[in-house]
Design a protein around this motif. Structure first.
Motif, PDB file in Angstrom:
ATOM      1  N   VAL A  34       0.841  -1.202   0.000  1.00  0.00           N
ATOM      2  CA  VAL A  34       0.000   0.000   0.000  1.00  0.00           C
ATOM      3  C   VAL A  34       0.875   1.251   0.000  1.00  0.00           C
ATOM      4  O   VAL A  34       1.740   1.391   0.873  1.00  0.00           O
ATOM      5  N   PRO A  35       0.700   2.157  -0.940  1.00  0.00           N
ATOM      6  CA  PRO A  35       1.501   3.382  -0.967  1.00  0.00           C
ATOM      7  C   PRO A  35       1.361   4.188   0.332  1.00  0.00           C
ATOM      8  O   PRO A  35       0.268   4.304   0.886  1.00  0.00           O
ATOM      9  N   ASN A  36       2.496   4.688   0.816  1.00  0.00           N
ATOM     10  CA  ASN A  36       2.558   5.567   2.001  1.00  0.00           C
ATOM     11  C   ASN A  36       2.094   4.891   3.290  1.00  0.00           C
ATOM     12  O   ASN A  36       1.777   5.566   4.265  1.00  0.00           O
ATOM     13  N   ALA A  37       2.017   3.579   3.292  1.00  0.00           N
ATOM     14  CA  ALA A  37       1.648   2.843   4.512  1.00  0.00           C
ATOM     15  C   ALA A  37       2.920   2.511   5.298  1.00  0.00           C
ATOM     16  O   ALA A  37       4.011   2.518   4.743  1.00  0.00           O
ATOM     17  N   PRO A  38       2.802   2.233   6.610  1.00  0.00           N
ATOM     18  CA  PRO A  38       1.563   2.119   7.394  1.00  0.00           C
ATOM     19  C   PRO A  38       0.958   3.474   7.748  1.00  0.00           C
ATOM     20  O   PRO A  38       1.645   4.484   7.759  1.00  0.00           O
ATOM     21  N   PHE A  39      -0.355   3.442   8.032  1.00  0.00           N
ATOM     22  CA  PHE A  39      -1.087   4.653   8.357  1.00  0.00           C
ATOM     23  C   PHE A  39      -1.210   4.814   9.873  1.00  0.00           C
ATOM     24  O   PHE A  39      -1.272   3.824  10.608  1.00  0.00           O
ATOM     25  N   SER A  40      -1.289   6.057  10.284  1.00  0.00           N
ATOM     26  CA  SER A  40      -1.579   6.355  11.694  1.00  0.00           C
ATOM     27  C   SER A  40      -2.311   7.694  11.749  1.00  0.00           C
ATOM     28  O   SER A  40      -1.789   8.694  11.244  1.00  0.00           O
ATOM     29  N   PRO A  41      -3.527   7.714  12.295  1.00  0.00           N
ATOM     30  CA  PRO A  41      -4.245   6.578  12.876  1.00  0.00           C
ATOM     31  C   PRO A  41      -4.910   5.734  11.795  1.00  0.00           C
ATOM     32  O   PRO A  41      -5.036   6.162  10.658  1.00  0.00           O
ATOM     33  N   THR A  42      -5.332   4.536  12.189  1.00  0.00           N
ATOM     34  CA  THR A  42      -6.087   3.656  11.296  1.00  0.00           C
ATOM     35  C   THR A  42      -6.964   2.734  12.137  1.00  0.00           C
ATOM     36  O   THR A  42      -6.622   2.420  13.284  1.00  0.00           O
ATOM     37  N   VAL A  43      -8.074   2.316  11.560  1.00  0.00           N
ATOM     38  CA  VAL A  43      -8.936   1.330  12.229  1.00  0.00           C
ATOM     39  C   VAL A  43      -8.480  -0.086  11.909  1.00  0.00           C
ATOM     40  O   VAL A  43      -9.037  -1.051  12.429  1.00  0.00           O
ATOM     41  N   ASP A  44      -7.453  -0.211  11.054  1.00  0.00           N
ATOM     42  CA  ASP A  44      -7.003  -1.531  10.598  1.00  0.00           C
ATOM     43  C   ASP A  44      -6.058  -2.167  11.608  1.00  0.00           C
ATOM     44  O   ASP A  44      -4.846  -2.303  11.377  1.00  0.00           O
ATOM     45  N   THR A  45      -6.632  -2.567  12.729  1.00  0.00           N
ATOM     46  CA  THR A  45      -5.869  -3.160  13.824  1.00  0.00           C
ATOM     47  C   THR A  45      -6.442  -4.533  14.159  1.00  0.00           C
ATOM     48  O   THR A  45      -7.537  -4.896  13.706  1.00  0.00           O
ATOM     49  N   LEU A  46      -5.686  -5.279  14.970  1.00  0.00           N
ATOM     50  CA  LEU A  46      -6.195  -6.573  15.449  1.00  0.00           C
ATOM     51  C   LEU A  46      -7.314  -6.345  16.454  1.00  0.00           C
ATOM     52  O   LEU A  46      -7.160  -5.560  17.395  1.00  0.00           O
ATOM     53  N   LYS A  47      -8.411  -7.041  16.270  1.00  0.00           N
ATOM     54  CA  LYS A  47      -9.553  -6.944  17.186  1.00  0.00           C
ATOM     55  C   LYS A  47      -9.587  -8.118  18.162  1.00  0.00           C
ATOM     56  O   LYS A  47     -10.292  -8.083  19.170  1.00  0.00           O
ATOM     57  N   ALA A  48      -8.835  -9.159  17.835  1.00  0.00           N
ATOM     58  CA  ALA A  48      -8.721 -10.337  18.706  1.00  0.00           C
ATOM     59  C   ALA A  48      -7.457 -11.075  18.297  1.00  0.00           C
ATOM     60  O   ALA A  48      -6.986 -10.936  17.166  1.00  0.00           O
ATOM     61  N   GLY A  49      -6.897 -11.861  19.223  1.00  0.00           N
ATOM     62  CA  GLY A  49      -5.726 -12.665  18.898  1.00  0.00           C
ATOM     63  C   GLY A  49      -4.433 -11.882  18.939  1.00  0.00           C
ATOM     64  O   GLY A  49      -4.384 -10.742  19.402  1.00  0.00           O
ATOM     65  N   SER A  50      -3.371 -12.507  18.422  1.00  0.00           N
ATOM     66  CA  SER A  50      -2.024 -11.952  18.514  1.00  0.00           C
ATOM     67  C   SER A  50      -1.321 -11.993  17.169  1.00  0.00           C
ATOM     68  O   SER A  50      -1.546 -12.895  16.360  1.00  0.00           O
ATOM     69  N   ARG A  51      -0.457 -11.016  16.943  1.00  0.00           N
ATOM     70  CA  ARG A  51       0.370 -10.999  15.728  1.00  0.00           C
ATOM     71  C   ARG A  51       1.288 -12.213  15.661  1.00  0.00           C
ATOM     72  O   ARG A  51       1.699 -12.619  14.575  1.00  0.00           O
ATOM     73  N   ASP A  52       1.613 -12.786  16.822  1.00  0.00           N
ATOM     74  CA  ASP A  52       2.634 -13.829  16.882  1.00  0.00           C
ATOM     75  C   ASP A  52       2.084 -15.239  16.755  1.00  0.00           C
ATOM     76  O   ASP A  52       2.843 -16.204  16.832  1.00  0.00           O
ATOM     77  N   GLN A  53       0.774 -15.407  16.560  1.00  0.00           N
ATOM     78  CA  GLN A  53       0.258 -16.768  16.464  1.00  0.00           C
ATOM     79  C   GLN A  53       0.412 -17.300  15.042  1.00  0.00           C
ATOM     80  O   GLN A  53       0.256 -16.570  14.059  1.00  0.00           O
ATOM     81  N   VAL A  54       0.758 -18.577  14.943  1.00  0.00           N
ATOM     82  CA  VAL A  54       0.947 -19.226  13.650  1.00  0.00           C
ATOM     83  C   VAL A  54      -0.416 -19.452  13.012  1.00  0.00           C
ATOM     84  O   VAL A  54      -1.349 -19.935  13.650  1.00  0.00           O
TER      85      VAL A  54
END
Length: 296
Positions: free
Chosen positions: A51-71
């Motif tokens: 995505v051009p010029n990403a990452p964005f801040s602020p953004t609603v595109d976040t994790l709502k449950a779980g973890s970034r580190d789960q397989v």
């Protein structure tokens, strides 16, 4: 006399040609490739990197449950992480759901105000107990060089040959009524809301899935002057009133309101195709969440 090539020389030469280290066991050259594992964060970061010029801040595109580190064991794409969709993901052993819209009933997915609510708690517990991560991909998919949601909807409607990577499509001339029938058939919607004369000419189409706001819809209509605007939704006192007034003063302008879910579900199909192309070896499923509102 040419010196006889020994085993060590052969391995050195082979490792150079194949781009591997000299300490690799030769048998590994013929063994099956190791299964690649992706974590939730890997897939999020891979998409965001496109995505051009990403990452964005602020953004609603976040994790709502779980973890970034789960397989990741499997992926489901959908508009809304409904309880029905979550249960299907569990059956499919897919622990990563990529949604386009909020999970907890407000744009920012704020949950403090829901802390004691049984509906929120049931859904949050279902996700947690089954180890499911939910990532909202809204701002990023809309910000690709080609809007992924719009492209997905155009594909659903069978209008790819008329699509030039913007919101305007020049279709073979038809009528507002025929357009409505086509959309109902292609998107599987039982009924549509509209403003205008069903017999009016329709060729230049302005396609704005979702709900970008009445003012923005009207501003783009003022600029592009389409025959028909197709959108997901709009407050009744904004775009529908503008289009009604345009017809009352003698203009020929049509509006088709598909409904938010149906108007953007193609974007979740787009996400499924993107994952299949860019993330190999992980099962991916598109499960339509359908509309929460029934028609009687």
């Amino acid at each position: 006399m040419k010196p006889k090539q020994n085993r060590r020389d052969f391995l050195l030469k082979s490792s150079t040609l194949l781009g591997i280290g000299i300490f690799l066991n030769p048998l590994d050259l013929f063994s099956a490739p190791k299964k690649v594992e992706y974590m939730v964060g890997d897939i999020m970061d891979l998409f965001i990197s496109k995505v051009p010029n990403a990452p964005f801040s602020p953004t609603v595109d976040t994790l709502k449950a779980g973890s970034r580190d789960q397989v990741v064991t499997g992926i489901v794409t959908t508009m809304f992480a409904t309880i029905t969709v979550i249960r299907k993901a569990i059956e499919l052993k897919a622990n990563f759901i990529i949604v386009h819209e909020p999970t907890f009933y407000n744009h920012q997915d704020e949950t403090a105000w829901l802390a004691s609510d049984p509906v929120y708690q049931f859904k949050a517990d279902l996700l947690k107990e089954n180890g499911i991560a939910v990532w909202r991909n809204h701002d990023y998919v809309h910000s690709l060089p080609i809007d992924g949601v719009q492209a997905g909807v155009v594909d659903e409607l069978g209008w790819n040959e008329y699509y030039n990577q913007n919101a305007v499509l020049n279709l073979p001339e038809t009528t507002l009524g025929n357009l409505i029938d086509h959309i109902k058939s292609k998107l599987g919607v039982p009924a549509l809301r509209y403003v205008g004369d069903l017999n009016q000419k329709a060729s230049k189409i302005l396609l704005l899935p979702g709900a970008i706001g009445g003012r923005r819809q009207i501003e783009i209509m003022m600029q592009e002057k389409p025959d028909v605007l197709i959108c997901g939704e709009s407050p009744e006192w904004e775009t529908p009133e503008y289009v009604r007034n345009a017809n009352e003063m003698g203009e020929s302008l049509g509006l088709i309101v598909i409904g938010h879910s149906a108007s953007e579900e193609g974007g979740s199909e787009f996400m499924k195709s993107w994952i299949e192309e860019n993330v190999k070896g992980i099962p991916v499923y598109h499960i339509p969440s359908s509309n929460s509102l029934e028609i009687i």
